[in-house]
Design an enzyme around this catalytic site. Structure first.
Site, PDB file in Angstrom:
ATOM      1  N   SER B  94       0.834  -1.202   0.000  1.00  0.00           N
ATOM      2  CA  SER B  94       0.000   0.000   0.000  1.00  0.00           C
ATOM      3  C   SER B  94       0.874   1.259   0.000  1.00  0.00           C
ATOM      4  O   SER B  94       1.697   1.448  -0.890  1.00  0.00           O
ATOM      5  CB  SER B  94      -0.934  -0.058   1.212  1.00  0.00           C
ATOM      6  OG  SER B  94      -1.931   0.906   1.104  1.00  0.00           O
ATOM      7  N   ASP B 216     -10.296  -4.789  -5.251  1.00  0.00           N
ATOM      8  CA  ASP B 216      -9.756  -3.963  -4.163  1.00  0.00           C
ATOM      9  C   ASP B 216     -10.386  -2.576  -4.284  1.00  0.00           C
ATOM     10  O   ASP B 216     -10.113  -1.843  -5.230  1.00  0.00           O
ATOM     11  CB  ASP B 216      -8.228  -3.888  -4.315  1.00  0.00           C
ATOM     12  CG  ASP B 216      -7.565  -2.993  -3.262  1.00  0.00           C
ATOM     13  OD1 ASP B 216      -8.286  -2.372  -2.448  1.00  0.00           O
ATOM     14  OD2 ASP B 216      -6.328  -2.911  -3.267  1.00  0.00           O
ATOM     15  N   HIS B 244      -7.755  -5.317   0.283  1.00  0.00           N
ATOM     16  CA  HIS B 244      -6.558  -4.494   0.065  1.00  0.00           C
ATOM     17  C   HIS B 244      -5.345  -5.126   0.761  1.00  0.00           C
ATOM     18  O   HIS B 244      -4.256  -4.588   0.709  1.00  0.00           O
ATOM     19  CB  HIS B 244      -6.819  -3.086   0.610  1.00  0.00           C
ATOM     20  CG  HIS B 244      -5.747  -2.098   0.312  1.00  0.00           C
ATOM     21  ND1 HIS B 244      -5.368  -1.766  -0.979  1.00  0.00           N
ATOM     22  CD2 HIS B 244      -4.948  -1.355   1.141  1.00  0.00           C
ATOM     23  CE1 HIS B 244      -4.394  -0.847  -0.922  1.00  0.00           C
ATOM     24  NE2 HIS B 244      -4.125  -0.597   0.348  1.00  0.00           N
TER      25      HIS B 244
END
Lengths: 466, 268
Positions: B94, B216, B244
């Protein structure tokens, strides 16, 4: 027919089951009704589709990892979103069933809490506002002090710490008047409080007590604080440090005083020059001599102003005096000596003397002919009481003789200079060239003098006349 | 205090090649725990908690230093330098996918290959670029953090108050995942979700695996294709996964994809 005792559709809270991939497997009637969903959804729904967009990020970054690792979360305040885009706030509890460390499915119960969320949002808005306001007060360059109706200091910002010297911890809880107000002013304080409580805003320049005891000039504004019922609840005082401005004001005052005093001194000198020059010269000649003498005075004044009315260097003073007569850089003039700094009064007197000597040399002495030389030197003797000796020596000029008349020139190079400096002058009209020597204790020449009267410049100087 | 202590760096496993794992927004290095054993068998594995998270020394969290991801990239560089390792494989989830990218740009000697798990260079829509969210959605996240801070503050109370005579409370808290100082969480949320690193990722020259999940909500397919079109040496792999955090929910599939990338780039 489901047993009404366990029928999930009858429960007054939202119930939902999500599979490991995030799809809604089951959703009870209560939650469907809140969400405005039909009984049989056309497409498989993801749980995140039921959340606001911000809620989706929160779910994926916080809640789903929590379920997958810790297996549960509770009392999360989040917004759900209907297909029409409208939203409502809920409390969400979740519990996962983990199989081999992976989430098989998760159960959620949902409690609508629109009212409480609205309240929470208000709280958050208030908190943000007060956070912002607090940081504003903290970063203010002005000292801000708030005081309750018992005169107890309740807030004290960093600028107040800096201005008054008391830390926040030292000041908060103290009596405002005892901490800051000078005792001679404290009698008037209760009356001021009444004016404040009546709604008046007090603005003035005053003095407040610093922690170390000294009084500092401040500009302050004070206004009452009223509580929700509009009752007087204390006051807020804002101070700024005006000591720099006060110091500047005082300096301007001193400067004005000094200009006044210096102008008077100059006028006194002009008066003497006029009188002395008038005795020997008349008509056009008077004007010419008088103008030159004034120019010498003006040149001196320039140096003094450039030195901010303080002290001036001897070399500059003497060099300037030649400027109106001859190029001081000509090989005919040799000026040398150590660095000596003189006060205003001495600068004026020596400047005038050198001007007269130079004028004389140009008119009658060594500088009246192309090959004559003037050597101007000075030295400072050592010892406990050093003396300054300035020597003017002419050579290569015409034959010299002692003058037959004594005018301002001999006054300026003799009695006037002596009376200003407690020094001595000697003249020698030797055949080889005129020689003038001035000697005086150095220390008083450099000291700053407060007031100089025309003593030594006025009529009584006549007594010195040979 | 060295960076290794500040960020609770753990070095495990053995092997010629070094691999470092950076967790994303919200949790800590524990997010990788299901994946690490497979890598420890083959590599020297470095994992640590981003400053402000997990067991990092949160007192060192300086809002100015960490006002951009550069502060976190500085930390990564300092850690690799302190461990004296080079040619590392950096794995970032991320937001940390951007952090390893910033570090890789500045120190190509340290980072030879990158694995970006669910990366997005910018979450906000901007003209033709579809990040997936409007600015107002992203600001809404800060609101959620604000209200759920109320709940957290209560959970955090024993820790904030400090209860050395009740160690069971400490143990309980360290087990409970993703507990973060609410102020730090909000600050890092702003840094994570409001910054735009599109220009930075364009300059990453090293071979990069862009690993995305099929479903996602944070990273829509428009972002996947933007990254492969704009990064010099990126290959996209889409996992048949939702959410995610594939390293948490689908650790095996994620491990397999990362391993495949490492082995294929090593052979090349």
């Amino acid at each position: 027919m489901t047993d009404p005792k366990i029928d999930p559709d009858l429960w007054p809270c939202g119930l939902m089951v999500m599979d490991g991939a995030g799809h809604v497997q089951q959703i009870n009637a209560t939650l469907r009704r809140w969400l405005g969903l039909s009984d049989a959804p056309a497409a498989p729904l993801r749980f995140v589709d039921l959340l606001s967009r911000a809620g989706r990020i929160y779910f994926e970054t916080h809640l789903r990892p929590l379920l997958a690792t810790q297996g549960h979360f509770s009392e999360v305040s989040i917004e759900m979103e209907r297909p029409d885009g409208s939203r409502f706030g809920v409390f969400l509890n979740g519990k996962a069933r983990l199989v081999d460390g992976a989430m098989a499915e998760a159960h959620f119960c949902v409690f609508q809490n629109e009212q409480r969320q609205r309240f929470e949002r208000e709280l958050v808005a208030k908190r943000r506002e007060s956070d912002e306001f607090r940081s504003l007060v903290r970063s203010s360059p002005q000292a801000i002090v708030s005081v309750d109706f018992n005169l107890i200091i309740r807030a004290w910002n960093p600028a107040a710490e800096k201005l008054f010297g008391y830390s926040e911890a030292e000041a908060v809880g103290q009596r405002f008047d005892m901490l800051l107000i000078p005792s001679e002013e404290s009698a008037k304080f209760p009356q001021k409080l009444l004016r404040l409580a009546a709604g008046e805003v007090l603005r003035s320049e005053t003095e407040r007590r610093h922690k170390d005891g000294h009084l500092l000039p401040v500009e302050r504004s004070i206004a009452a604080i009223s509580d929700k019922s509009q009752e007087y609840a204390g006051f807020v005082a804002v101070y700024s440090d005006i000591s720099a401005r006060k110091a500047a004001d005082a300096q301007i005052k001193t400067l004005l005083h000094e200009i006044n005093h210096r102008s008077k001194n100059l006028l006194t000198i002009v008066q003497v020059i006029a009188r002395q020059t008038g005795r020997l010269y008349q008509g056009a000649e008077f004007l010419s001599v008088f103008n030159k003498r004034l120019a010498s005075l003006a040149a001196n004044q320039d140096i003094l102003i450039k030195n901010r009315g303080e002290n001036a260097e001897l070399e500059r003073i003497v060099t300037t005096q030649f400027a109106h007569l001859i190029d001081p850089k000509t090989p005919q003039v040799r000026i040398s000596g150590p660095k000596v700094v003189l006060n205003e009064k001495t600068s004026q007197a020596i400047g005038m003397a050198i001007f007269e000597l130079a004028t004389n040399a140009v008119k009658y002495g060594a500088l009246s002919q192309g090959k004559g030389i003037v050597t101007l030197t000075w030295e400072v003797s050592g010892g406990q009481r050093p003396e300054l000796t300035i020597t003017w020596a002419e050579a290569g000029g015409p034959q010299v003789a002692a003058p037959t008349r004594r005018g301002f020139g001999s006054q300026a190079t003799g009695p006037i200079l002596e009376s200003y400096t407690s020094g001595k002058t000697t003249r020698d009209y030797a055949a080889g060239g005129f020689r003038w020597v001035f000697t005086a204790p150095l220390e008083p020449l450099a000291q700053r003098e407060e007031n100089w009267t025309d003593a030594g410049l006025g009529e009584d100087t006549e007594a010195h006349r040979a | 205090m060295s960076k290794l202590e500040q960020c609770a760096v753990k070095v495990t496993g053995s092997g010629e090649t070094v691999i470092v794992f950076l967790h994303g927004y919200g949790c800590d290095s524990g997010m990788w725990r299901k994946m690490l054993p497979a890598f420890e068998a083959e590599f020297r594995v470095i994992a640590y908690d981003l400053m402000g998270y997990g067991r990092s020394d949160t007192a060192q969290y300086d809002a100015l230093r960490y006002a951009t991801l550069e502060g976190h990239a500085d930390d990564l560089i300092a850690i690799l330098d302190e461990l004296q390792v080079k040619n590392v494989i950096a794995v970032g989830h991320s937001v940390s996918a951007m952090t390893i990218g910033l570090a890789a740009r500045r120190r190509p000697d340290l980072i030879a290959r990158l694995v970006m798990v669910c990366p997005s260079p910018s979450y906000a829509n901007d003209g033709d670029y579809l990040g997936g969210f409007d600015k107002s959605d992203l600001l809404g996240l800060l609101d959620i953090l604000d209200v759920n801070y109320l709940g957290w503050a209560r959970d955090m109370a024993p820790q904030i108050m400090g209860v050395p005579d009740r160690p069971e409370l400490g143990a309980e808290l360290s087990d409970s995942f993703c507990q973060t100082d609410p102020d730090i969480a909000k600050h890092f949320a702003k840094v994570t979700f409001l910054s735009d690193h599109r220009a930075d990722v364009k300059a990453i020259a090293q071979p990069t695996l862009v690993l995305q999940c099929r479903d996602d909500v944070l990273v829509p397919p428009s972002v996947w294709s933007w990254l492969t079109a704009n990064m010099p040496d990126a290959q996209l792999v889409v996992l048949e996964a939702s959410g995610h955090c594939p390293h948490v929910s689908y650790p095996e599939a994620t491990t397999k994809a990362v391993m495949a990338f490492i082995h294929s780039t090593a052979a090349a």
